[in-house]
Design an enzyme around this catalytic site. Structure first.
Site, short mmCIF file in Angstrom:
data_model
loop_
_atom_site.label_atom_id
_atom_site.label_comp_id
_atom_site.label_asym_id
_atom_site.label_seq_id
_atom_site.Cartn_x
_atom_site.Cartn_y
_atom_site.Cartn_z
N ASP A 191 -32.32 -23.73 -10.01
CA ASP A 191 -32.33 -25.10 -9.50
C ASP A 191 -31.56 -25.21 -8.19
O ASP A 191 -30.37 -24.91 -8.13
CB ASP A 191 -31.73 -26.06 -10.54
CG ASP A 191 -32.53 -26.08 -11.82
OD1 ASP A 191 -33.73 -26.38 -11.75
OD2 ASP A 191 -31.97 -25.79 -12.89
N ASP A 205 -30.19 -17.75 -8.91
CA ASP A 205 -30.11 -19.04 -9.57
C ASP A 205 -31.46 -19.74 -9.39
O ASP A 205 -32.25 -19.37 -8.51
CB ASP A 205 -28.99 -19.87 -8.93
CG ASP A 205 -28.97 -21.30 -9.40
OD1 ASP A 205 -28.85 -21.53 -10.62
OD2 ASP A 205 -29.08 -22.21 -8.54
#
Length: 217
Positions: free
Chosen positions: A11, A9
């Site tokens: 953020d 991922d």
């Protein structure tokens, strides 16, 4: 099963953008006449721009159409990301060690391509074999599509992948895709069974990643 790839991922996992995301949502909510509370921050963590916009529309009386709110959030978030982002502790050394070991990696983000590309310019696109942005899978997180898309493009079995996430939304997406999961950071939600929890990526290494996959046999 052998480790096929590590899927990150973006953020709050690779780069420290959670504060920027919260500030962008807070700004847009104020513009819509609705002040967000501290309790809203956890609910917004890990959401796509589309889902965040839908939430803000529900909270505000007489809000514009969701598409307009999506555009407002995108603009507010992009301005903040363009001002600069910082890699989170351990992220870049881990990526570099995986590249040196020949383990494929992908960036799997719920953010739009424009924002993903800004971040890649900062941290180095060469660290990933590919990246998946919000527009590039049929459904966004928490659906499994982003992780399934990344695995398919890498040519690996999702069950041989480890996903590295920081939010309940992302964990749900990765687990639904069949990936082993590491949850990093300060997410407050209870850790689901079978999900490894670390405080930072400084404690993640290749032996741990291989162990997470091999234990699934």
């Amino acid at each position: 099963m052998e480790l096929g790839a590590v899927l990150f991922d973006m953020d709050g996992t690779v780069v420290d953008t959670e504060g920027l995301w919260w500030a962008a949502c807070f700004e847009v909510a104020l513009h819509l006449g609705s002040a967000l509370a501290a309790s809203d921050q956890h609910a917004l963590l890990g959401l796509s721009i589309e889902d965040a916009a839908e939430r803000l529309v529900r909270m505000a009386d007489g809000a514009p159409a969701r598409r307009e709110v999506e555009s407002m959030i995108t603009k507010a978030f992009t301005v903040r990301v363009e001002a600069g982002v910082t890699a989170l502790p351990g992220a870049l050394p881990l990526l570099d060690s995986l590249k040196a070991a020949g383990v494929p990696t992908a960036l799997v983000s719920a953010s739009p391509r424009r924002i993903v590309d800004i971040v890649l310019e900062t941290i180095g696109a060469h660290r990933f074999e590919l990246s998946i942005a919000a527009e590039e899978s049929a459904r966004n997180k928490p659906a499994p599509d982003p992780y399934l898309t990344a695995a398919r493009k890498l040519g690996v079995d999702p069950e041989g992948c480890v996903a590295v996430e920081d939010s309940p939304t992302g964990v749900a997406s990765a687990r639904a895709a069949g990936c082993a999961v590491i949850l990093t950071g300060g997410a407050e939600a209870a850790v689901p069974a079978g999900v490894a929890r670390v405080s930072t990526l400084e404690s993640v290494d290749l032996p741990l990643l291989r162990l997470l996959v091999s234990r699934r046999d």
